[in-house]
Design an enzyme around this catalytic site. Structure first.
Site, mmCIF file in Angstrom:
data_model
loop_
_atom_site.group_PDB
_atom_site.id
_atom_site.type_symbol
_atom_site.label_atom_id
_atom_site.label_comp_id
_atom_site.label_asym_id
_atom_site.label_seq_id
_atom_site.Cartn_x
_atom_site.Cartn_y
_atom_site.Cartn_z
ATOM 1 C CB VAL A 8 -0.980 0.017 1.202
ATOM 2 C CG1 VAL A 8 -2.000 -1.105 1.070
ATOM 3 C CG2 VAL A 8 -0.246 -0.069 2.525
ATOM 4 C CB SER A 9 0.551 4.472 -1.634
ATOM 5 O OG SER A 9 0.366 3.822 -2.866
ATOM 6 C CB SER A 10 0.579 6.233 2.872
ATOM 7 O OG SER A 10 -0.817 6.082 2.935
ATOM 8 C CD GLN A 13 -2.951 4.096 0.513
ATOM 9 O OE1 GLN A 13 -1.963 3.453 0.166
ATOM 10 N NE2 GLN A 13 -3.668 4.806 -0.326
#
Length: 146
Positions: A8-10, A13
């Protein structure tokens, strides 16, 4: 050995959807490598850890190609490194044409390469669109603040 890769990007998330897909495929939690980091490049700790344990005839399962990364050139390079140099297969769950366990003949390889290139392009374009939307939001917020 079968491994899962989840990204996931962060940090805020949620990876539950991807983890559920791994569980459905019977992948043990200890064989799932998770990164909470941008897909802009492959400088990710657990991705590197995954690459370090891979052996010939292992299998990596990912939910979608954009979970592998969002940089067109690097996705292509990593795919080739994993499948050709290491000899590990890759299955992309939401794109059955990206399953190196099937059709290892010339036609299957050509089809996989074309689909991989197209989806890698889309993944990078989406990353650029996300960045543009974020920048637009920042500009609008600054305008509202005066």
């Amino acid at each position: 050995m079968t491994y899962g890769y989840v990204r996931v990007s962060s940090r805020d998330q949620n990876e539950d959807r991807q983890m559920a897909a791994m569980a459905e495929k019977g992948i043990l939690s200890e064989n799932i490598f998770l990164d909470k980091q941008s897909g802009k490049d492959f400088n990710r700790e657990n991705y590197k850890n995954l690459i370090d344990v891979l052996l010939k005839d292992d299998l990596i399962v990912i939910k979608s190609i954009d979970r592998l990364g969002r940089n067109y050139q690097e996705i292509i390079e990593q795919w080739r490194y994993i499948t050709k140099t290491i000899g590990t297969d890759i299955v992309v769950l939401d794109m059955p044409l990206l399953d190196t366990t099937k059709s290892k003949d010339l036609l299957g390889t050509i089809i996989s390469d074309i689909v991989l290139q197209l989806l890698s392009f889309v993944a990078e374009n989406e990353r650029e669109a996300i960045r543009a939307r974020q920048q637009e939001g920042i500009i609008e917020a600054m305008k509202k603040r005066g």
